[in-house]
Design a protein around this motif. Structure first.
Motif, PDB file in Angstrom:
ATOM      1  N   GLN A   1       5.560  50.718   9.859  1.00 15.93           N
ATOM      2  CA  GLN A   1       6.646  50.266  10.735  1.00 15.93           C
ATOM      3  C   GLN A   1       7.394  51.463  11.324  1.00 15.93           C
ATOM      4  N   LEU A   2       7.621  52.494  10.483  1.00 16.27           N
ATOM      5  CA  LEU A   2       8.328  53.688  10.947  1.00 16.27           C
ATOM      6  C   LEU A   2       7.475  54.455  11.962  1.00 16.27           C
TER       7      LEU A   2
ATOM      8  N   ASP B   1       5.125  53.166  13.922  1.00 15.51           N
ATOM      9  CA  ASP B   1       5.110  52.365  15.163  1.00 15.51           C
ATOM     10  C   ASP B   1       6.422  52.514  15.933  1.00 15.51           C
ATOM     11  N   SER B   2       7.530  52.564  15.182  1.00 18.93           N
ATOM     12  CA  SER B   2       8.840  52.730  15.827  1.00 18.93           C
ATOM     13  C   SER B   2       8.921  54.085  16.527  1.00 18.93           C
ATOM     14  N   CYS B   3       8.408  55.104  15.848  1.00 19.50           N
ATOM     15  CA  CYS B   3       8.435  56.447  16.420  1.00 19.50           C
ATOM     16  C   CYS B   3       7.582  56.505  17.688  1.00 19.50           C
TER      17      CYS B   3
ATOM     18  N   ALA C   1       7.070  54.113  19.667  1.00 20.10           N
ATOM     19  CA  ALA C   1       7.782  53.350  20.705  1.00 20.10           C
ATOM     20  C   ALA C   1       9.052  54.063  21.172  1.00 20.10           C
TER      21      ALA C   1
ATOM     22  N   SER D   1      11.780  54.617  19.292  1.00 17.95           N
ATOM     23  CA  SER D   1      13.018  54.048  18.731  1.00 17.95           C
ATOM     24  C   SER D   1      13.102  54.335  17.234  1.00 17.95           C
ATOM     25  N   VAL D   2      13.278  55.603  16.907  1.00 14.63           N
ATOM     26  CA  VAL D   2      13.384  56.010  15.504  1.00 14.63           C
ATOM     27  C   VAL D   2      14.733  55.575  14.944  1.00 14.63           C
ATOM     28  N   PRO D   3      14.754  54.924  13.765  1.00 14.40           N
ATOM     29  CA  PRO D   3      16.029  54.504  13.163  1.00 14.40           C
ATOM     30  C   PRO D   3      16.978  55.684  12.985  1.00 14.40           C
TER      31      PRO D   3
END
Length: 322
Positions: free
Chosen positions: A48-49, A51-53, A55, A57-59
């Motif tokens: 998930q992390l 995929d976010s990176c 995209a 959009s890193v938390p």
């Protein structure tokens, strides 16, 4: 720091993959057997992390090291082509614990035909699963083809092992100890190409350096599979060649003759020591993203690339699998 994380390219190699040392660091990282113990939940969080990176959009509050560790878990457990989670036994991170148990037992129980047959069968079953798991997923394979590949490779290993076992009955003990290696090497030459036959029949996808698909090449498939065969044999060679010599010497000592029940566990542990280093070393022999000159491709594909791009593309790239 936030700006750096936002622009962080998680798919960029952490180490230079054009050099052996860079590839070695990479594979020491993703074949780390400790990652085989990570929970499914943690693996899913790592994906998930990642995929976010990708995209962008890193938390908030995520560090670079956390991203590197997430990518390590992702690379160790998810297929590079599909992004699907691989079965535990087929992962390269399981090569050390799985391979050490099987290799140690093959080297210990080599004297009788039933023992040879059983452990070669176990080893080929393990190899078949590893080969299937790490195939180039762009080339699907049917259950029938998997079955034929498995039976052919297992038969080759058994024929080699049993035949040499009988042939070396009167040979020096050390020669008989090397029979399992001969069987493993012979089976690898059959198992991997058979398990990945669709790649040879239909070719594998080749791209330019920017990952733009250019077509399918059988020659690229043959090159990639040949490199994997060499790597797998290299992975087994030091342990299965040197360990029998070491055990031959150790077993001549009086204290070793008193603890025969510990010989098998000792061989398993020593096999693990060899594999701990040889798995990443063997995987590093050739680049994962394999390249091939356009001039070496099939005439049709070469003409197609030249007609479309002229001389702008000189090399094609593809995933050789593991």
């Amino acid at each position: 720091m936030e700006m750096e994380i936002t622009k962080f390219n998680i798919d960029a190699p952490r180490w230079d993959q054009s050099t052996f040392v860079g590839r070695l660091k990479h594979f020491f990282n993703i074949t780390d057997p400790r990652t085989a113990l990570v929970s499914e939940q943690e693996l899913d969080s790592a994906k998930q992390l990642v995929d976010s990176c990708r995209a962008g959009s890193v938390p908030p509050g995520t560090s670079t090291e956390q991203l590197h560790y997430a990518k390590k878990l992702y690379d160790s457990a998810f297929h590079p082509d599909t992004g699907d989670k691989m079965n535990l036994i087929g992962r390269m991170s399981f090569q050390v614990p799985g391979g050490m148990a099987i290799t140690g037992c093959m080297l210990q129980f080599y004297r009788t035909v039933p023992a040879v047959v059983f452990w070669q069968w176990v080893n080929q079953s393990f190899n078949a699963l590893v080969n299937y798991t790490n195939r180039n997923a762009a080339s699907p394979i049917t259950l029938t083809q998997i079955g034929v590949a498995y039976v052919t490779a297992t038969s080759t290993a058994l024929a080699t092992a049993v035949g040499l076992n009988l042939y070396t009955k009167k040979a020096p003990p050390l020669v008989a100890r090397w029979v399992p290696f001969a069987a493993v090497a012979a089976a690898n030459c059959v198992n991997i190409p058979m398990m990945r036959q669709q790649e040879i029949i239909n070719g594998i996808a080749v791209t330019d350096e920017n990952d733009n698909k250019l077509g399918h090449s059988k020659k690229a498939a043959i090159k990639g599979i040949s490199q994997v065969v060499i790597s797998r044999i290299a992975m087994a060679t030091p342990g299965m060649i040197l360990l029998p010599i070491l055990m031959e010497r150790l077993e001549s000592f009086a204290f070793m003759k008193k603890i025969r029940f510990l010989h098998a566990p000792l061989q398993v542990m020593l096999a693990g020591g060899f594999l701990l280093f040889m798995v990443p070393v063997a995987c590093s022999l050739f680049p994962q993203r394999c390249s091939m000159s356009v001039s070496s491709l099939e005439p049709e594909l070469r003409e197609s690339i030249v007609n479309q791009y002229g001389d702008n593309i000189r090399y094609v790239y593809f995933n050789k699998g593991l």
